[in-house]
Design a protein around this motif. Sequence first.
Motif, PDB file in Angstrom:
ATOM      1  N   LEU A   1       0.955  -1.258  -0.039  1.00 17.87           N
ATOM      2  CA  LEU A   1       0.216   0.018  -0.086  1.00 17.87           C
ATOM      3  C   LEU A   1       0.750   1.282   0.113  1.00 17.87           C
ATOM      4  O   LEU A   1       1.964   1.227   0.908  1.00 17.87           O
ATOM      5  CB  LEU A   1      -0.937  -0.103   1.336  1.00 17.87           C
ATOM      6  CG  LEU A   1      -1.972  -1.167   1.184  1.00 17.87           C
ATOM      7  CD1 LEU A   1      -2.643  -0.975   2.509  1.00 17.87           C
ATOM      8  CD2 LEU A   1      -2.972  -1.088   0.248  1.00 17.87           C
ATOM      9  N   PRO A   2       0.525   2.064  -0.833  1.00 15.85           N
ATOM     10  CA  PRO A   2       1.287   3.331  -0.847  1.00 15.85           C
ATOM     11  C   PRO A   2       1.419   4.111   0.479  1.00 15.85           C
ATOM     12  O   PRO A   2       0.313   4.087   1.250  1.00 15.85           O
ATOM     13  CB  PRO A   2       0.552   4.240  -1.985  1.00 15.85           C
ATOM     14  CG  PRO A   2      -0.132   3.238  -2.768  1.00 15.85           C
ATOM     15  CD  PRO A   2      -0.522   2.374  -1.833  1.00 15.85           C
TER      16      PRO A   2
ATOM     17  N   THR B   1      -4.495   7.587   3.093  1.00 18.30           N
ATOM     18  CA  THR B   1      -5.294   7.873   4.345  1.00 18.30           C
ATOM     19  C   THR B   1      -5.569   6.343   4.931  1.00 18.30           C
ATOM     20  O   THR B   1      -5.599   5.444   4.221  1.00 18.30           O
ATOM     21  CB  THR B   1      -6.418   8.657   4.212  1.00 18.30           C
ATOM     22  OG1 THR B   1      -7.435   7.801   3.245  1.00 18.30           O
ATOM     23  CG2 THR B   1      -6.141   9.818   3.394  1.00 18.30           C
ATOM     24  N   TRP B   2      -5.749   6.459   6.104  1.00 24.43           N
ATOM     25  CA  TRP B   2      -6.361   5.318   6.894  1.00 24.43           C
ATOM     26  C   TRP B   2      -7.580   4.350   6.415  1.00 24.43           C
ATOM     27  O   TRP B   2      -7.339   3.206   6.302  1.00 24.43           O
ATOM     28  CB  TRP B   2      -6.687   5.434   8.284  1.00 24.43           C
ATOM     29  CG  TRP B   2      -7.735   6.317   8.823  1.00 24.43           C
ATOM     30  CD1 TRP B   2      -7.880   7.483   8.800  1.00 24.43           C
ATOM     31  CD2 TRP B   2      -9.073   5.800   8.821  1.00 24.43           C
ATOM     32  NE1 TRP B   2      -9.171   7.897   9.207  1.00 24.43           N
ATOM     33  CE2 TRP B   2      -9.863   6.752   9.137  1.00 24.43           C
ATOM     34  CE3 TRP B   2      -9.419   4.391   8.818  1.00 24.43           C
ATOM     35  CZ2 TRP B   2     -11.254   6.661   9.269  1.00 24.43           C
ATOM     36  CZ3 TRP B   2     -10.992   4.215   9.155  1.00 24.43           C
ATOM     37  CH2 TRP B   2     -11.693   5.311   9.322  1.00 24.43           C
ATOM     38  N   TRP B   3      -8.390   5.447   5.734  1.00 24.08           N
ATOM     39  CA  TRP B   3      -9.508   4.734   5.265  1.00 24.08           C
ATOM     40  C   TRP B   3      -9.178   4.182   3.818  1.00 24.08           C
ATOM     41  O   TRP B   3      -9.898   3.315   3.416  1.00 24.08           O
ATOM     42  CB  TRP B   3     -10.823   5.851   5.246  1.00 24.08           C
ATOM     43  CG  TRP B   3     -10.557   7.030   4.619  1.00 24.08           C
ATOM     44  CD1 TRP B   3     -10.785   7.217   3.042  1.00 24.08           C
ATOM     45  CD2 TRP B   3     -10.258   8.353   5.045  1.00 24.08           C
ATOM     46  NE1 TRP B   3     -10.506   8.468   2.737  1.00 24.08           N
ATOM     47  CE2 TRP B   3     -10.133   9.326   3.859  1.00 24.08           C
ATOM     48  CE3 TRP B   3      -9.628   8.902   6.174  1.00 24.08           C
ATOM     49  CZ2 TRP B   3      -9.533  10.741   4.033  1.00 24.08           C
ATOM     50  CZ3 TRP B   3      -9.241  10.072   6.537  1.00 24.08           C
ATOM     51  CH2 TRP B   3      -9.515  11.153   5.251  1.00 24.08           C
ATOM     52  N   GLN B   4      -8.560   4.963   3.006  1.00 22.98           N
ATOM     53  CA  GLN B   4      -8.144   4.292   1.706  1.00 22.98           C
ATOM     54  C   GLN B   4      -7.413   2.840   1.955  1.00 22.98           C
ATOM     55  O   GLN B   4      -7.645   1.981   1.160  1.00 22.98           O
ATOM     56  CB  GLN B   4      -7.290   5.239   0.934  1.00 22.98           C
ATOM     57  CG  GLN B   4      -7.827   6.557   0.719  1.00 22.98           C
ATOM     58  CD  GLN B   4      -6.890   7.606   0.326  1.00 22.98           C
ATOM     59  OE1 GLN B   4      -5.820   7.664   0.502  1.00 22.98           O
ATOM     60  NE2 GLN B   4      -7.495   8.367  -0.947  1.00 22.98           N
ATOM     61  N   LYS B   5      -6.617   3.024   3.111  1.00 26.40           N
ATOM     62  CA  LYS B   5      -5.928   1.497   3.205  1.00 26.40           C
ATOM     63  C   LYS B   5      -6.757   0.492   3.702  1.00 26.40           C
ATOM     64  O   LYS B   5      -6.985  -0.541   3.123  1.00 26.40           O
ATOM     65  CB  LYS B   5      -4.769   1.898   4.214  1.00 26.40           C
ATOM     66  CG  LYS B   5      -3.621   2.585   4.103  1.00 26.40           C
ATOM     67  CD  LYS B   5      -2.704   2.783   5.197  1.00 26.40           C
ATOM     68  CE  LYS B   5      -1.529   3.395   4.753  1.00 26.40           C
ATOM     69  NZ  LYS B   5      -0.577   3.780   6.054  1.00 26.40           N
ATOM     70  N   VAL B   6      -7.780   0.840   4.490  1.00 26.24           N
ATOM     71  CA  VAL B   6      -8.959  -0.236   4.934  1.00 26.24           C
ATOM     72  C   VAL B   6      -9.614  -0.444   3.721  1.00 26.24           C
ATOM     73  O   VAL B   6      -9.986  -1.603   3.438  1.00 26.24           O
ATOM     74  CB  VAL B   6      -9.719   0.475   6.070  1.00 26.24           C
ATOM     75  CG1 VAL B   6     -11.020  -0.153   6.353  1.00 26.24           C
ATOM     76  CG2 VAL B   6      -8.945   0.722   7.440  1.00 26.24           C
TER      77      VAL B   6
ATOM     78  N   GLU C   1      -8.904  -0.627   0.499  1.00 23.53           N
ATOM     79  CA  GLU C   1      -8.228  -1.542  -0.429  1.00 23.53           C
ATOM     80  C   GLU C   1      -7.924  -2.771   0.296  1.00 23.53           C
ATOM     81  O   GLU C   1      -8.195  -3.893  -0.601  1.00 23.53           O
ATOM     82  CB  GLU C   1      -6.823  -0.843  -0.904  1.00 23.53           C
ATOM     83  CG  GLU C   1      -5.862  -1.624  -1.685  1.00 23.53           C
ATOM     84  CD  GLU C   1      -6.583  -2.041  -2.973  1.00 23.53           C
ATOM     85  OE1 GLU C   1      -6.231  -2.929  -3.511  1.00 23.53           O
ATOM     86  OE2 GLU C   1      -7.575  -1.262  -3.440  1.00 23.53           O
ATOM     87  N   LEU C   2      -7.709  -2.829   1.416  1.00 24.77           N
ATOM     88  CA  LEU C   2      -7.455  -4.223   2.144  1.00 24.77           C
ATOM     89  C   LEU C   2      -8.597  -4.873   2.015  1.00 24.77           C
ATOM     90  O   LEU C   2      -8.712  -5.960   1.905  1.00 24.77           O
ATOM     91  CB  LEU C   2      -6.942  -4.055   3.541  1.00 24.77           C
ATOM     92  CG  LEU C   2      -5.400  -3.530   3.412  1.00 24.77           C
ATOM     93  CD1 LEU C   2      -5.040  -3.280   5.080  1.00 24.77           C
ATOM     94  CD2 LEU C   2      -4.509  -4.489   2.930  1.00 24.77           C
TER      95      LEU C   2
END
Length: 233
Positions: free
Chosen positions: A69-70, A74-79, A81-82
């Motif tokens: 993950l880049p 943001t935390w919500w973008q990571k969540v 995508e995961l």
Amino acid sequence: MALTRDEVVAAAIRLLDEEGLSGLTLRRLAKELGISAPTLYWHVKDKRELLDLMAERIIAEHRVKQPPLPDDMTWWQKVTELCRRQYFAMIAHRDGAQVVAGNRPTERMLPMIDRWIGIWIQAGIPPEEALALILAVGNYIIGSALEYQAEADRTKVRGDIVAISQAGKEQHPNLMNAINCRGSKPRDPHAIFEYGLTLLIAGIRARFPDLANGEGKDVASGTKTKGKALANR
């Protein structure tokens, strides 16, 4: 060379892809491996343990293929995508969602789970609520994957057809209007999952509007929630 547990799990996933979960039995697996059923129990104590190990392999192998993950996410973008990666990992194998549903984490999965919950905690969500959110979102992902695979099996046999009589069309005008608005163009089979995921993430962000500062806020009461136990809300 002695048979390893990893080889047993790999063979089980191959059998899953060929026969589906209903065709995956320990007796059949032992036959595929060229061993006796009692010998198989040296590697897995029962089918439930085998399914847990298969779930671990299905998720882990898919994640290894994904890029990191880049850092600027943001935390919500990571969540988001995961969650998306988890969903596609399940549906990559026949009946994969059924295998993952109800599984218990293996020892190998714990570091991955720890990193996953760490994203939520580092964003400012209290640990107890972070765990509750992960379980709730996880249930949504599994349910979506189960529905996708069930629908895919159904359309292989009957096609994607909604049969409504002329009388039914008159009796259910709201349903017919919604269907007509949707149109007949080919649809992305994963669009509903993406739509629901967007709603879930938006709801979590609304519940904690101050997370950018590392501090949560209960929308209902307006009180700060950093470190506050879920049970006390």
